[in-house]
Design a protein around this motif. Structure first.
Motif, PDB file in Angstrom:
ATOM      1  N   GLY A   1       0.803  -1.216   0.000  1.00 19.89           N
ATOM      2  CA  GLY A   1       0.000   0.000   0.000  1.00 19.89           C
ATOM      3  C   GLY A   1       0.832   1.260   0.000  1.00 19.89           C
ATOM      4  N   GLU A   2       2.107   1.158   0.397  1.00 12.81           N
ATOM      5  CA  GLU A   2       2.997   2.321   0.417  1.00 12.81           C
ATOM      6  C   GLU A   2       3.627   2.589  -0.951  1.00 12.81           C
ATOM      7  OE1 GLU A   2       3.350   4.312   3.014  1.00 12.81           O
ATOM      8  OE2 GLU A   2       1.936   3.076   4.136  1.00 12.81           O
ATOM      9  N   VAL A   3       3.454   1.649  -1.884  1.00  8.66           N
ATOM     10  CA  VAL A   3       3.976   1.859  -3.234  1.00  8.66           C
ATOM     11  C   VAL A   3       3.046   2.849  -3.942  1.00  8.66           C
ATOM     12  CG1 VAL A   3       4.491   0.789  -5.448  1.00  8.66           C
ATOM     13  CG2 VAL A   3       5.002  -0.431  -3.324  1.00  8.66           C
ATOM     14  N   PRO A   4       3.528   4.035  -4.287  1.00  9.06           N
ATOM     15  CA  PRO A   4       2.648   5.096  -4.792  1.00  9.06           C
ATOM     16  C   PRO A   4       2.190   4.864  -6.223  1.00  9.06           C
ATOM     17  CG  PRO A   4       4.934   5.824  -4.823  1.00  9.06           C
ATOM     18  CD  PRO A   4       4.938   4.469  -4.183  1.00  9.06           C
ATOM     19  N   LEU A   5       0.878   4.973  -6.418  1.00  9.15           N
ATOM     20  CA  LEU A   5       0.320   4.839  -7.765  1.00  9.15           C
ATOM     21  C   LEU A   5       0.601   6.106  -8.575  1.00  9.15           C
ATOM     22  CD1 LEU A   5      -3.160   3.262  -6.886  1.00  9.15           C
ATOM     23  CD2 LEU A   5      -1.139   2.079  -7.797  1.00  9.15           C
ATOM     24  N   GLY A   6       0.698   5.927  -9.878  1.00  7.09           N
ATOM     25  CA  GLY A   6       0.864   7.066 -10.765  1.00  7.09           C
ATOM     26  C   GLY A   6       2.264   7.638 -10.809  1.00  7.09           C
ATOM     27  N   GLN A   7       3.229   6.947 -10.207  1.00  8.30           N
ATOM     28  CA  GLN A   7       4.598   7.462 -10.177  1.00  8.30           C
ATOM     29  C   GLN A   7       5.512   6.585 -11.043  1.00  8.30           C
ATOM     30  OE1 GLN A   7       5.038  10.305  -8.910  1.00  8.30           O
ATOM     31  NE2 GLN A   7       3.019  10.395  -7.930  1.00  8.30           N
ATOM     32  N   PRO A   8       6.564   7.167 -11.596  1.00  7.53           N
ATOM     33  CA  PRO A   8       7.493   6.389 -12.434  1.00  7.53           C
ATOM     34  C   PRO A   8       8.310   5.404 -11.599  1.00  7.53           C
ATOM     35  CG  PRO A   8       8.310   8.634 -12.117  1.00  7.53           C
ATOM     36  CD  PRO A   8       6.925   8.600 -11.538  1.00  7.53           C
ATOM     37  N   ALA A   9       8.565   4.244 -12.174  1.00  7.17           N
ATOM     38  CA  ALA A   9       9.325   3.203 -11.471  1.00  7.17           C
ATOM     39  C   ALA A   9      10.171   2.442 -12.473  1.00  7.17           C
ATOM     40  CB  ALA A   9       8.382   2.253 -10.738  1.00  7.17           C
ATOM     41  N   ALA A  10      11.191   1.776 -11.950  1.00  2.00           N
ATOM     42  CA  ALA A  10      12.049   0.915 -12.771  1.00  2.00           C
ATOM     43  C   ALA A  10      12.264  -0.397 -12.040  1.00  2.00           C
ATOM     44  CB  ALA A  10      13.386   1.592 -13.055  1.00  2.00           C
ATOM     45  N   ILE A  11      12.172  -1.489 -12.781  1.00  6.67           N
ATOM     46  CA  ILE A  11      12.369  -2.828 -12.223  1.00  6.67           C
ATOM     47  C   ILE A  11      13.487  -3.509 -13.003  1.00  6.67           C
ATOM     48  CG2 ILE A  11      11.346  -5.118 -11.949  1.00  6.67           C
ATOM     49  CD1 ILE A  11       8.676  -3.868 -11.559  1.00  6.67           C
ATOM     50  N   GLU A  12      14.329  -4.212 -12.277  1.00  5.31           N
ATOM     51  CA  GLU A  12      15.388  -4.976 -12.945  1.00  5.31           C
ATOM     52  C   GLU A  12      15.519  -6.338 -12.295  1.00  5.31           C
ATOM     53  OE1 GLU A  12      20.123  -4.712 -14.282  1.00  5.31           O
ATOM     54  OE2 GLU A  12      19.265  -3.169 -12.947  1.00  5.31           O
ATOM     55  N   VAL A  13      15.543  -7.379 -13.097  1.00  6.60           N
ATOM     56  CA  VAL A  13      15.776  -8.749 -12.631  1.00  6.60           C
ATOM     57  C   VAL A  13      16.929  -9.315 -13.465  1.00  6.60           C
ATOM     58  CG1 VAL A  13      14.843 -11.080 -12.408  1.00  6.60           C
ATOM     59  CG2 VAL A  13      13.381  -9.109 -11.925  1.00  6.60           C
ATOM     60  N   ALA A  14      17.973  -9.783 -12.763  1.00  3.75           N
ATOM     61  CA  ALA A  14      19.157 -10.300 -13.462  1.00  3.75           C
ATOM     62  C   ALA A  14      18.956 -11.742 -13.897  1.00  3.75           C
ATOM     63  CB  ALA A  14      20.372 -10.199 -12.540  1.00  3.75           C
ATOM     64  N   SER A  15      19.734 -12.159 -14.880  1.00  3.85           N
ATOM     65  CA  SER A  15      19.710 -13.558 -15.320  1.00  3.85           C
ATOM     66  C   SER A  15      20.229 -14.450 -14.207  1.00  3.85           C
ATOM     67  CB  SER A  15      20.570 -13.724 -16.574  1.00  3.85           C
ATOM     68  OG  SER A  15      20.125 -12.878 -17.611  1.00  3.85           O
ATOM     69  N   SER A  16      19.937 -15.733 -14.300  1.00  7.31           N
ATOM     70  CA  SER A  16      20.361 -16.692 -13.278  1.00  7.31           C
ATOM     71  C   SER A  16      21.874 -16.641 -13.090  1.00  7.31           C
ATOM     72  CB  SER A  16      19.935 -18.100 -13.694  1.00  7.31           C
ATOM     73  OG  SER A  16      20.361 -19.041 -12.740  1.00  7.31           O
ATOM     74  N   GLY A  17      22.282 -16.516 -11.843  1.00  5.64           N
ATOM     75  CA  GLY A  17      23.703 -16.472 -11.516  1.00  5.64           C
ATOM     76  C   GLY A  17      24.342 -15.110 -11.654  1.00  5.64           C
ATOM     77  N   GLN A  18      23.566 -14.099 -12.123  1.00  5.43           N
ATOM     78  CA  GLN A  18      24.090 -12.757 -12.317  1.00  5.43           C
ATOM     79  C   GLN A  18      23.512 -11.798 -11.278  1.00  5.43           C
ATOM     80  OE1 GLN A  18      26.427 -12.159 -14.815  1.00  5.43           O
ATOM     81  NE2 GLN A  18      26.327 -14.389 -15.050  1.00  5.43           N
ATOM     82  N   THR A  19      24.030 -10.585 -11.239  1.00  6.01           N
ATOM     83  CA  THR A  19      23.488  -9.538 -10.374  1.00  6.01           C
ATOM     84  C   THR A  19      23.109  -8.338 -11.241  1.00  6.01           C
ATOM     85  OG1 THR A  19      25.691  -8.606  -9.948  1.00  6.01           O
ATOM     86  CG2 THR A  19      24.867 -10.259  -8.390  1.00  6.01           C
ATOM     87  N   ILE A  20      22.215  -7.505 -10.753  1.00  4.61           N
ATOM     88  CA  ILE A  20      21.760  -6.361 -11.541  1.00  4.61           C
ATOM     89  C   ILE A  20      22.898  -5.360 -11.730  1.00  4.61           C
ATOM     90  CG2 ILE A  20      19.359  -6.617 -10.810  1.00  4.61           C
ATOM     91  CD1 ILE A  20      19.792  -4.404  -8.802  1.00  4.61           C
TER      92      ILE A  20
END
Length: 629
Positions: free
Chosen positions: A189-208
């Protein structure tokens, strides 16, 4: 028959050595061990002493009332306290940015867009808009995947999703597009709606590598140079993570600031003073302490954790001994640089980042009065004569000299729970001793804080036992990389986990996400910082020339000498100085245990046949009391 018992009251355990005199000679007949009750050197120790004596006389086949004399080590009470001072902290106001690293994210890649509630209407959004869905607990994973697929079919560009439940993989497997999905965001609920965001998920065995780079974040959000400076703490918090999400709101701000870590004032016995700020790190504190030895006292800045720690130690000792707090002095302090996980304020998913910190151990000493009170209580309870026989470190030297292959000049190291003790006997049989703050308790605290366990018991077990990784039901991989194949299968619940190898063959799982290498490295570095550093510090100060190379023999005694790696670590360090160093074998049978208890008895009987030299008067009560051999 005459029976004499030497009693060593330690920080963690109380040891007893019993000797018998018949018509011809003295002979050690029993040893025993019991957990110390209360704070070392106070009347709270009496119940533990009695239990240790009861075990000892049982091993000797006699009763307590058959003992003729009890000998106590002369040791002023010591409080070894520890505290952690964080030098910096990150403050995130109004949930400006969130760095999150769930254990099982879904999908791969980077997604940017505006945060939209997954139950929202398509009518309120444009198909030109990049979207990241916010998915609360109430939405089932199958329904969430179906809604995502429906929006995609309608031509919307879905860039990613943020879930409250641990369902990222389940949702990802049912989506017709491959998008990065972050889950386990508890305060969705604390994640604000209507705001810009970026998500990153690394490949297996890697880091972002984008969200952990401040310039990568700046690129995604088109930040100015000033804004980029402010998101540095967030980027640092995401280094090494498998996944992450960053959300930007116009109202909030991110700031990293230094907090007042407090300062120490070190006072030497000659009255000279030195004030050092904790922000300067552990090395600066150790330098100040070393330059003003011997110390008269150490004070901490009022209103800081350091000041509170030192005042707490004084107050605790004052209550125990009924002495004025102002008469109780801090005689030593050990500072160690470390890192600790700090919760990010304003975070929505339990985020934290690693912060620089200084760990401190202090030692408080008082007068001899409590030992006299212990002697009086024991005489009243047991109706046996009790003498305060000698200084603890001096008695440890005498006991250590019963180890085969030793001779004086000799130094001993006794590393306990609260303090590191060392003593040196020169060629004239004169003994110099020292008690320093910092030992096993500080190591436990470092392991607990650096691994973020918040469980001192687990940290203590990690300190005491080697670890291994259960790779299959019939094999484990040890810390050195070797693999053991087992005859019987391990408990299936242990599969894939890092476990501690107990002495009885039991495997105890460590309930954390840390790898085997991380646990091993943290444990060994903590021991290096405390045990090895303090050993060198103690030996240097008791050597007349202040040069460790002039010590021919060093014997390690006490509980730490039984550790599976501490003796080797200290021996390797001292080998560089050409010193013969190893764990003692008291009386050729006790190992590193019972050195002080044995020394107390030898002091009283002038060494008899157990030592091949005559004790000086200051180390023996035999001639002064006229005891009959």
């Amino acid at each position: 028959m005459k029976y004499i018992a030497g009693i060593d009251i330690g920080n963690s355990s109380t040891e007893v050595g019993i000797i018998r005199h018949d018509q011809e000679s003295w002979q050690f007949v029993a040893s025993s061990l019991f957990q110390t009750t209360g704070l070392k050197g106070t009347t709270e120790n009496v119940p533990g002493i009695i239990r240790a004596l009861e075990r000892g006389v049982e091993n000797a086949g006699i009763a307590v009332n058959e003992l003729d004399l009890l000998l106590l080590n002369e040791a002023a009470p010591v409080i070894g306290d520890v505290a952690m001072e964080t030098i910096t902290e990150t403050i995130i106001t109004e949930s400006t940015m969130i760095g999150h690293d769930p254990s099982t994210p879904g999908g791969v890649g980077i997604g940017t867009g505006t945060i939209v509630d997954i139950m929202g209407s398509q009518q309120t959004h444009s198909k030109d808009e990049d979207i990241i869905f916010r998915i609360p607990n109430e939405v089932d994973f199958a329904d969430a995947a179906a809604i995502i697929n429906e929006w995609v079919e309608q031509g919307f560009d879905i860039q990613g999703a943020i879930l409250q439940k641990d369902d990222a993989v389940l949702v990802s497997n049912r989506c017709e597009i491959d998008i990065p999905i972050i889950d386990e965001v508890t305060e969705i609920g604390e994640v604000p709606l209507g705001q810009p965001a970026a998500i990153e998920v690394a490949s297996s065995g890697q880091t972002i590598d984008t969200l952990s780079n401040p310039y990568g974040i700046a690129t995604l959000f088109e930040l100015t140079a000033e804004e980029t400076q402010k998101i540095i703490p967030v980027a640092r918090a995401l280094v090494g993570n498998k996944s992450g999400v960053v959300i930007k709101t116009p109202e909030g701000d991110v700031e990293e600031r230094s907090i007042p870590a407090g300062s120490l004032t070190v006072i030497g016995e000659d009255g000279s003073k030195s004030t050092v700020d904790t922000e300067n790190g552990a090395h600066a504190i150790r330098e100040a302490v070393s330059s003003l030895r011997p110390l008269k006292d150490v004070t901490g800045e009022s209103g800081t954790n350091i000041g509170g720690m030192l005042n707490r130690a004084r107050t605790e000792m004052s209550e125990i001994t009924n002495q004025d707090p102002n008469s109780i002095q801090i005689r030593d302090i050990l500072a160690v640089d470390t890192i600790v996980p700090q919760a990010v304020k304003g975070a929505v998913a339990g985020e934290y980042r690693m912060e620089n910190a200084v760990a401190l151990a202090s030692m408080v000493k008082t007068n001899r009065l409590p030992m006299e009170q212990i002697a009086e209580e024991l005489e009243q309870e047991l109706a046996v004569d009790v003498h305060i026989q000698g200084i603890e470190a001096s008695m440890a030297v005498l006991g250590s000299l019963t180890t085969p292959g030793t001779d004086f000049p000799i130094a001993i190291l006794d590393i306990g729970g609260g303090s590191t003790d060392a003593a040196y006997m020169n060629e004239h049989k004169e003994i110099e001793s020292i008690h320093l703050a910092g030992a096993g308790d500080l190591v436990t605290m470092l392991i607990d804080s650096e691994l973020g366990l918040e469980d001192r018991k687990t940290a203590e077990e990690i300190k005491k036992h080697p670890a291994a990784k259960v790779e299959t039901l019939f094999s484990i991989r040890h810390e050195d990389g070797t693999v053991d194949f087992l005859e019987t299968a391990v408990d299936p619940e242990l599969f894939g986990k890092v476990v501690l190898l107990k002495n009885d063959g039991e495997m105890e799982p460590i309930n954390s996400d840390h790898s085997l290498e991380e646990i091993r490295t943290t444990r060994r570095e903590a021991k290096e910082k405390v045990f090895v550093t303090n050993s060198e510090r103690a030996l240097r100060q008791i050597t007349p020339s202040l040069n460790i190379r002039h010590l021919p023999f060093v014997v390690m005694v006490g509980r730490s000498a039984l550790d599976f790696e501490i003796p080797e670590m200290i021996s390797d360090t001292l080998a560089e100085y050409g010193i013969v160093c190893g764990s003692g074998n008291i009386r050729e049978e006790q190992g590193p245990r019972n050195a002080v208890a044995t020394g107390l008895v030898l002091s009283h009987i002038d060494g008899d046949s157990f030592l091949d030299f005559e004790l000086p008067d200051e180390l023996s009560t035999y001639y002064r009391e006229g005891d009959d051999k």
